[in-house]
Design a protein around this motif. Structure first.
Motif, PDB file in Angstrom:
ATOM      1  N   PRO A  84       0.840  -1.219   0.000  1.00  0.00           N
ATOM      2  CA  PRO A  84       0.000   0.000   0.000  1.00  0.00           C
ATOM      3  C   PRO A  84       0.865   1.256   0.000  1.00  0.00           C
ATOM      4  N   LEU A  85       0.445   2.232  -0.786  1.00  0.00           N
ATOM      5  CA  LEU A  85       1.186   3.492  -0.900  1.00  0.00           C
ATOM      6  C   LEU A  85       0.428   4.678  -0.316  1.00  0.00           C
ATOM      7  N   SER A  86      -0.856   4.488  -0.069  1.00  0.00           N
ATOM      8  CA  SER A  86      -1.665   5.571   0.490  1.00  0.00           C
ATOM      9  C   SER A  86      -2.776   4.943   1.322  1.00  0.00           C
ATOM     10  N   GLU A  87      -2.631   5.008   2.640  1.00  0.00           N
ATOM     11  CA  GLU A  87      -3.555   4.335   3.552  1.00  0.00           C
ATOM     12  C   GLU A  87      -3.636   2.863   3.146  1.00  0.00           C
ATOM     13  N   ASN A  88      -4.779   2.398   2.640  1.00  0.00           N
ATOM     14  CA  ASN A  88      -4.887   0.999   2.240  1.00  0.00           C
ATOM     15  C   ASN A  88      -4.944   0.831   0.731  1.00  0.00           C
ATOM     16  N   ASP A  89      -4.607   1.875  -0.005  1.00  0.00           N
ATOM     17  CA  ASP A  89      -4.688   1.831  -1.467  1.00  0.00           C
ATOM     18  C   ASP A  89      -3.317   1.503  -2.039  1.00  0.00           C
ATOM     19  N   VAL A  90      -3.259   0.499  -2.911  1.00  0.00           N
ATOM     20  CA  VAL A  90      -1.976   0.099  -3.491  1.00  0.00           C
ATOM     21  C   VAL A  90      -1.623   0.914  -4.735  1.00  0.00           C
ATOM     22  N   TYR A  91      -2.580   1.682  -5.253  1.00  0.00           N
ATOM     23  CA  TYR A  91      -2.323   2.515  -6.425  1.00  0.00           C
ATOM     24  C   TYR A  91      -2.318   3.988  -6.022  1.00  0.00           C
ATOM     25  N   LEU A  92      -1.223   4.661  -6.346  1.00  0.00           N
ATOM     26  CA  LEU A  92      -1.093   6.085  -6.038  1.00  0.00           C
ATOM     27  C   LEU A  92      -1.121   6.863  -7.344  1.00  0.00           C
ATOM     28  N   PRO A  93      -2.133   7.708  -7.572  1.00  0.00           N
ATOM     29  CA  PRO A  93      -2.165   8.488  -8.816  1.00  0.00           C
ATOM     30  C   PRO A  93      -0.869   9.271  -9.023  1.00  0.00           C
ATOM     31  N   SER A  94      -0.390   9.299 -10.249  1.00  0.00           N
ATOM     32  CA  SER A  94       0.881   9.965 -10.569  1.00  0.00           C
ATOM     33  C   SER A  94       0.662  11.465 -10.708  1.00  0.00           C
ATOM     34  N   THR A  95       0.374  12.093  -9.593  1.00  0.00           N
ATOM     35  CA  THR A  95       0.081  13.522  -9.563  1.00  0.00           C
ATOM     36  C   THR A  95       0.841  14.181  -8.421  1.00  0.00           C
ATOM     37  N   LEU A  96       1.069  15.471  -8.598  1.00  0.00           N
ATOM     38  CA  LEU A  96       1.764  16.272  -7.583  1.00  0.00           C
ATOM     39  C   LEU A  96       1.184  17.670  -7.596  1.00  0.00           C
ATOM     40  N   SER A  97       1.045  18.255  -6.410  1.00  0.00           N
ATOM     41  CA  SER A  97       0.623  19.653  -6.330  1.00  0.00           C
ATOM     42  C   SER A  97       1.468  20.381  -5.304  1.00  0.00           C
ATOM     43  N   VAL A 108       0.692  18.963 -11.378  1.00  0.00           N
ATOM     44  CA  VAL A 108       1.343  18.178 -12.428  1.00  0.00           C
ATOM     45  C   VAL A 108       0.727  16.789 -12.452  1.00  0.00           C
ATOM     46  N   GLN A 109       0.282  16.383 -13.616  1.00  0.00           N
ATOM     47  CA  GLN A 109      -0.253  15.035 -13.800  1.00  0.00           C
ATOM     48  C   GLN A 109       0.623  14.293 -14.800  1.00  0.00           C
ATOM     49  N   PHE A 149      -7.367  25.268 -29.519  1.00  0.00           N
ATOM     50  CA  PHE A 149      -8.219  24.209 -28.966  1.00  0.00           C
ATOM     51  C   PHE A 149      -7.414  22.959 -28.636  1.00  0.00           C
ATOM     52  N   TRP A 150      -6.345  22.738 -29.389  1.00  0.00           N
ATOM     53  CA  TRP A 150      -5.508  21.568 -29.129  1.00  0.00           C
ATOM     54  C   TRP A 150      -4.589  21.797 -27.934  1.00  0.00           C
ATOM     55  N   ASN A 151      -3.916  22.933 -27.906  1.00  0.00           N
ATOM     56  CA  ASN A 151      -2.920  23.179 -26.864  1.00  0.00           C
ATOM     57  C   ASN A 151      -3.511  23.147 -25.459  1.00  0.00           C
ATOM     58  N   CYS A 152      -4.755  23.574 -25.322  1.00  0.00           N
ATOM     59  CA  CYS A 152      -5.339  23.654 -23.978  1.00  0.00           C
ATOM     60  C   CYS A 152      -5.618  22.276 -23.382  1.00  0.00           C
ATOM     61  N   VAL A 153      -5.820  21.247 -24.227  1.00  0.00           N
ATOM     62  CA  VAL A 153      -6.119  19.910 -23.699  1.00  0.00           C
ATOM     63  C   VAL A 153      -4.957  18.932 -23.865  1.00  0.00           C
ATOM     64  N   ALA A 154      -3.892  19.344 -24.544  1.00  0.00           N
ATOM     65  CA  ALA A 154      -2.742  18.454 -24.765  1.00  0.00           C
ATOM     66  C   ALA A 154      -1.881  18.400 -23.506  1.00  0.00           C
ATOM     67  N   ILE A 155      -2.410  17.787 -22.457  1.00  0.00           N
ATOM     68  CA  ILE A 155      -1.761  17.819 -21.146  1.00  0.00           C
ATOM     69  C   ILE A 155      -0.482  16.988 -21.101  1.00  0.00           C
ATOM     70  N   ASN A 156      -0.250  16.139 -22.113  1.00  0.00           N
ATOM     71  CA  ASN A 156       0.985  15.354 -22.155  1.00  0.00           C
ATOM     72  C   ASN A 156       2.035  15.969 -23.080  1.00  0.00           C
ATOM     73  N   ASP A 157       1.801  17.199 -23.518  1.00  0.00           N
ATOM     74  CA  ASP A 157       2.729  17.909 -24.405  1.00  0.00           C
ATOM     75  C   ASP A 157       3.161  19.191 -23.697  1.00  0.00           C
ATOM     76  N   VAL A 158       4.364  19.170 -23.140  1.00  0.00           N
ATOM     77  CA  VAL A 158       4.815  20.291 -22.311  1.00  0.00           C
ATOM     78  C   VAL A 158       4.912  21.588 -23.117  1.00  0.00           C
ATOM     79  N   ILE A 159       5.289  21.486 -24.376  1.00  0.00           N
ATOM     80  CA  ILE A 159       5.423  22.690 -25.201  1.00  0.00           C
ATOM     81  C   ILE A 159       4.054  23.289 -25.508  1.00  0.00           C
TER      82      ILE A 159
END
Length: 450
Positions: free
Chosen positions: A26-39, A106-107, A285-295
């Motif tokens: 477990p990585l978070s309480e009793n959950d074995v999956y931790l979302p790959s996010t940071l704030s 960051v996701q 319209f593309w750039n605003c949702v392209a969350i996996n494209d840093v540029i």
């Protein structure tokens, strides 16, 4: 002590072998999956947090420069970085959704790895992000085990980023290795994610088979054609059993982005015209949702682009729609829009229609989506995945006895049907969609570090 570490695009998970059995930690309480996010309060918090709160030093002189700049900016903003300023997993997502305008979020930083054309300072900053997330996972694991962990097998895709080829793979693996060393792992190995998933499936076999492992993850899709079974189990040298690999940087995130772009962006003005008769630029319209494209994300969220959006609104034939792009920019809501697309994708895998609700703080948009509309939206990513499967089969020059599907997006009936169209007479099986890679990595760690 050795662990298998799936540093995933969507989630992180860790396992080890105890008495020849896989034990997921477990990585978070009793959950074995931790979302790959940071704030965090701001982007600069991460580098100072590593140094000040975790005593993790920069990897090189460039990292030292990034740290000095971060400390200077935080001091000027009156921010005294504390341990509880950086959040991970669901906690990070909750903070972002509660107040997206004032939270740095960051996701899936893994999806940025391998991106070409970035400056050394940017790469150093990405390493700090990875380092912070790895440090958090390592801390949680050692807390659960009440023991230090020094040996790790980390999963990696066949190809991190399609445009950069092997150059991207070298850059990405280098960042992961450096981050792992900085957080305290001493012996570090990597394994292809589909091969790891294959090791887990192999543990169930009672006869040798040729298996095509198809791993459709959050950021990448990968195939490995492998000879496996009792004759191969436990062998440290698997070279002769690995027949072919193929992979591309298309995964579940790309399906979500495709839905957001093709089915949501019409409500933001996609396809509309300016008063001059010219179309509104598609890039907005593309750039605003392209969350996996840093540029793309960097270009959309600049102050200069906000001015362009306001000008487009003034000169648009349908200003009420274009105005929503400004709301999205001001609230940093791109991740929220793609998250709603993901929920639609999941729902439409089980039902015929779904009502999406986009909260833009100053406006709310509701859209009724049908299953066939989703299939149309993701047709191009699906086509690329089927081409990848054909490539793996052709390279291996062997017909598989069975297709083993894993990864969160492998649950999609649309993707399963696409694979069936490529291999109509081959049985398709699946195990744990989310856990097979982690389990296989722990099995390989048990072999590597005996």
């Amino acid at each position: 002590m050795a662990i298998g570490f799936d540093f995933g695009t969507a989630n992180c998970s860790v396992a080890r072998i105890v008495d020849e059995q896989v034990r997921v930690i477990p990585l978070s309480e009793n959950d074995v999956y931790l979302p790959s996010t940071l704030s965090a309060p701001n982007a600069e918090t991460v580098s100072e947090y590593l140094f000040k709160c975790l005593n993790i030093k920069p990897a090189n002189t460039i990292g030292e420069s990034v740290l000095r700049r971060a400390i200077k900016i935080n001091h000027e903003e009156g921010l005294n970085v504390r341990h509880d300023d950086v959040h991970f997993g669901q906690s990070a997502l909750d903070l972002y959704l509660d107040d997206p305008k004032y939270v740095y979020y960051v996701q899936s930083p893994k999806s940025f790895l391998g991106t070409q054309g970035l400056r050394d300072v940017q790469l150093s900053y990405f390493e700090d992000l990875i380092c912070a997330m790895m440090a958090n996972v390592k801390q949680q694991v050692e807390k659960q085990l009440d023991n230090a962990v020094s040996d790790v097998v980390i999963g990696r895709p066949v190809n991190f980023h399609g445009r950069g080829g092997e150059k991207s793979n070298i850059q990405a693996e280098g960042i992961l290795r450096s981050a792992a060393r900085r957080v305290g792992f001493k012996n570090i190995e990597f394994q292809f994610e589909p091969v790891a998933a294959g090791f887990e499936y192999e543990s169930t076999l009672t006869a040798d088979k040729t298996v095509l492992v198809v791993d459709i993850g959050g950021g990448t899709s990968d195939c490995s054609l492998i000879n496996m079974g009792p004759s191969w189990q436990g062998k440290a040298n698997r070279t002769d059993s690995l027949l072919s690999h193929s992979g591309l940087s298309v995964g579940g995130n790309d399906l979500d982005i495709a839905i957001a772009f093709k089915k949501f962006m019409s409500e933001f003005g996609l396809g509309t015209e300016q008063l001059s008769g010219l179309p509104v630029p598609i890039s907005q319209f593309w750039n605003c949702v392209a969350i996996n494209d840093v540029i793309a994300q960097r270009d959309f969220y600049t102050l200069e682009n906000l001015k362009q959006l306001l000008d487009l609104t003034k000169n648009a034939k349908q200003p009420e729609k274009i105005r929503r792009l400004s709301y999205l920019h001001k609230g940093t809501l791109g991740h929220s829009v793609v998250r709603e697309a993901e929920l639609a994708k999941i729902a439409l895998g089980k039902q015929e229609q779904y009502v999406s609700s986009l909260n833009l703080l100053e406006d709310t948009v509701e859209l009724n989506l049908l299953k066939e509309q989703m299939a149309d939206a993701i047709s191009e990513p699906v086509r690329k995945i089927t081409r990848m499967i054909k490539e793996a089969e052709q390279q291996g020059q062997t017909k598989p006895d069975v297709v083993y599907m894993t990864g969160g997006s492998a649950r999609s009936p649309i993707l399963r049907a696409a694979i069936k169209s490529v291999l109509p007479n081959t049985e398709i099986v699946s195990g744990s969609y989310f856990g097979s890679v982690t389990a296989g990595l722990s099995r390989w760690a048990d072999v590597c570090f005996k």
